[in-house]
Write an enzyme that holds these catalytic residues in place. Structure first.
Site, mmCIF file in Angstrom:
data_model
loop_
_atom_site.group_PDB
_atom_site.id
_atom_site.type_symbol
_atom_site.label_atom_id
_atom_site.label_comp_id
_atom_site.label_asym_id
_atom_site.label_seq_id
_atom_site.Cartn_x
_atom_site.Cartn_y
_atom_site.Cartn_z
ATOM 1 N N GLY A 43 0.844 -1.196 0.000
ATOM 2 C CA GLY A 43 0.000 0.000 0.000
ATOM 3 C C GLY A 43 0.875 1.241 0.000
ATOM 4 O O GLY A 43 2.063 1.167 0.348
ATOM 5 N N GLN B 3 2.607 10.018 1.764
ATOM 6 C CA GLN B 3 3.918 9.357 1.772
ATOM 7 C C GLN B 3 4.797 9.806 0.598
ATOM 8 O O GLN B 3 6.015 9.627 0.626
ATOM 9 C CB GLN B 3 3.767 7.826 1.753
ATOM 10 C CG GLN B 3 3.181 7.278 3.048
ATOM 11 C CD GLN B 3 3.105 5.777 3.024
ATOM 12 O OE1 GLN B 3 2.190 5.206 2.439
ATOM 13 N NE2 GLN B 3 4.064 5.107 3.646
ATOM 14 N N CYS C 141 5.825 -0.152 7.571
ATOM 15 C CA CYS C 141 5.439 1.048 6.831
ATOM 16 C C CYS C 141 6.628 1.504 5.999
ATOM 17 O O CYS C 141 7.756 1.553 6.502
ATOM 18 C CB CYS C 141 5.013 2.154 7.797
ATOM 19 S SG CYS C 141 4.467 3.654 6.967
ATOM 20 N N LEU C 142 6.380 1.826 4.749
ATOM 21 C CA LEU C 142 7.466 2.270 3.871
ATOM 22 C C LEU C 142 8.062 3.592 4.347
ATOM 23 O O LEU C 142 9.181 3.929 3.978
ATOM 24 C CB LEU C 142 6.970 2.390 2.427
ATOM 25 C CG LEU C 142 6.563 1.052 1.778
ATOM 26 C CD1 LEU C 142 5.973 1.273 0.388
ATOM 27 C CD2 LEU C 142 7.747 0.088 1.704
ATOM 28 N N HIS D 176 -4.570 0.918 7.681
ATOM 29 C CA HIS D 176 -3.232 1.532 7.801
ATOM 30 C C HIS D 176 -3.128 2.721 6.840
ATOM 31 O O HIS D 176 -2.638 3.798 7.217
ATOM 32 C CB HIS D 176 -2.182 0.449 7.500
ATOM 33 C CG HIS D 176 -0.762 0.923 7.415
ATOM 34 N ND1 HIS D 176 0.228 0.494 8.279
ATOM 35 C CD2 HIS D 176 -0.142 1.761 6.529
ATOM 36 C CE1 HIS D 176 1.380 1.069 7.939
ATOM 37 N NE2 HIS D 176 1.184 1.841 6.882
ATOM 38 N N GLU D 177 -3.627 2.551 5.606
ATOM 39 C CA GLU D 177 -3.571 3.624 4.602
ATOM 40 C C GLU D 177 -4.493 4.779 4.969
ATOM 41 O O GLU D 177 -4.109 5.948 4.843
ATOM 42 C CB GLU D 177 -3.927 3.087 3.211
ATOM 43 C CG GLU D 177 -3.050 1.962 2.683
ATOM 44 C CD GLU D 177 -1.560 2.198 2.834
ATOM 45 O OE1 GLU D 177 -1.123 3.365 2.825
ATOM 46 O OE2 GLU D 177 -0.820 1.218 2.982
ATOM 47 N N HIS E 279 -2.953 7.044 7.393
ATOM 48 C CA HIS E 279 -1.992 7.987 6.799
ATOM 49 C C HIS E 279 -2.695 9.284 6.390
ATOM 50 O O HIS E 279 -2.130 10.374 6.520
ATOM 51 C CB HIS E 279 -1.330 7.387 5.553
ATOM 52 C CG HIS E 279 -0.112 6.552 5.843
ATOM 53 N ND1 HIS E 279 1.021 7.070 6.446
ATOM 54 C CD2 HIS E 279 0.176 5.255 5.575
ATOM 55 C CE1 HIS E 279 1.935 6.115 6.542
ATOM 56 N NE2 HIS E 279 1.449 4.998 6.024
HETATM 57 O O1 GNR Z 1 4.014 -2.541 2.581
HETATM 58 C C1 GNR Z 1 3.360 -2.443 3.619
HETATM 59 N N1 GNR Z 1 3.101 -3.562 4.344
HETATM 60 C C2 GNR Z 1 2.216 -3.584 5.399
HETATM 61 C C3 GNR Z 1 2.236 -4.692 6.230
HETATM 62 C C4 GNR Z 1 1.360 -4.781 7.277
HETATM 63 C C5 GNR Z 1 0.455 -3.773 7.506
HETATM 64 C C6 GNR Z 1 0.429 -2.659 6.702
HETATM 65 C C7 GNR Z 1 1.300 -2.559 5.652
HETATM 66 S S1 GNR Z 1 1.242 -1.188 4.608
HETATM 67 C C8 GNR Z 1 2.911 -1.122 4.089
HETATM 68 C C9 GNR Z 1 3.112 -0.041 3.052
HETATM 69 C C10 GNR Z 1 2.846 1.312 3.665
HETATM 70 O O2 GNR Z 1 3.607 1.878 4.382
HETATM 71 N N2 GNR Z 1 1.690 1.848 3.396
HETATM 72 O O3 GNR Z 1 1.359 3.032 3.932
HETATM 73 NI NI NI Z 2 2.479 3.135 5.793
#
Ligand code: GNR
Ligand code: NI
Length: 201
Positions: free
Chosen positions: A75, A80, A123-124, A165-166, A169
């Protein structure tokens, strides 16, 4: 070399033969965008709703999908890559199967399950850190797709975790905000160090 090997985010694109798709993506080349790393004030801001699903937004969504696949991640949200608007891309399809790129615009949760799930999240924008987070196991989300059409969909499993999670953000929230202040402080310190090292390279 000749553009993406996965479908890009436009309606009807899945009907386009691969050769033509490669030519098209060559003409309007996609590109990998730099991902903001925590701590960054932009990752703490509430994003504004998307008001116009322009060609520019579609191009940016394609770039974000390419950036996400390259990372690799499942995601990536607007803020980001410094775009302070309410949209994100995701693809939670299994590695061996066809990619399923998604773009969700102005997403809203319309229902959450009582049942919860704990996943080890990453999270990236917080590279190398993985911690357990507990969230509703299923959610329904209403959103606009890349063609501006309203959709409502139920997500479970990894998709439910990723979509939440997204969406976080877009409200300036990171998964480390669910951890203790001590743990969060240690992670932030680590990320500051990482950013300093990267800037010296
Ligand atoms: O790549 C991602 N893996 C992930 C693993 C578990 C829960 C959420 C994520 S999202 C993350 C990419 C990211 O930072 N998205 O905002
Ligand atoms: Ni993230």
């Amino acid at each position: 070399m000749f553009g993406p090997s996965y479908p890009i985010a436009r309606q009807g694109q899945e009907q386009t033969p691969l050769v033509l798709r490669n030519i098209l993506s060559y003409v309007s080349a996609m590109s990998i965008r730099p991902i903001l790393i925590h701590p960054d004030p932009r990752l703490k801001k509430v994003c504004a709703p998307v008001t116009d699903i322009s060609r520019g937004l579609q191009k940016l969504a394609d770039d974000m999908l390419e950036t996400m696949y390259d990372a690799p991640g499942i995601g990536l949200a607007g803020p980001q890559v410094g775009k302070m608007q309410r949209f994100f891309v995701m693809d939670v399809s299994a590695k061996e199967t066809e990619p399923e790129p998604r773009v969700l615009i102005n997403p809203e949760i319309t229902w959450t399950s009582e049942e919860v799930n704990t996943y080890e999240e990453g999270c990236l924008s917080i590279p190398g850190i993985y911690e357990n987070v507990t969230r509703p196991a299923m959610v329904r989300m209403r959103f606009l797709d890349i063609d501006g059409k309203q959709q409502e969909e139920e997500f479970g499993g990894m998709a439910a975790t990723c979509a939440q999670h997204e969406l976080d953000h877009l409200d300036g929230k990171l998964f480390i905000d669910y951890l203790s202040a001590i743990k969060r402080g240690m992670i932030t310190k680590k990320m500051k160090k990482l950013k300093k090292e990267r800037s010296r390279e």
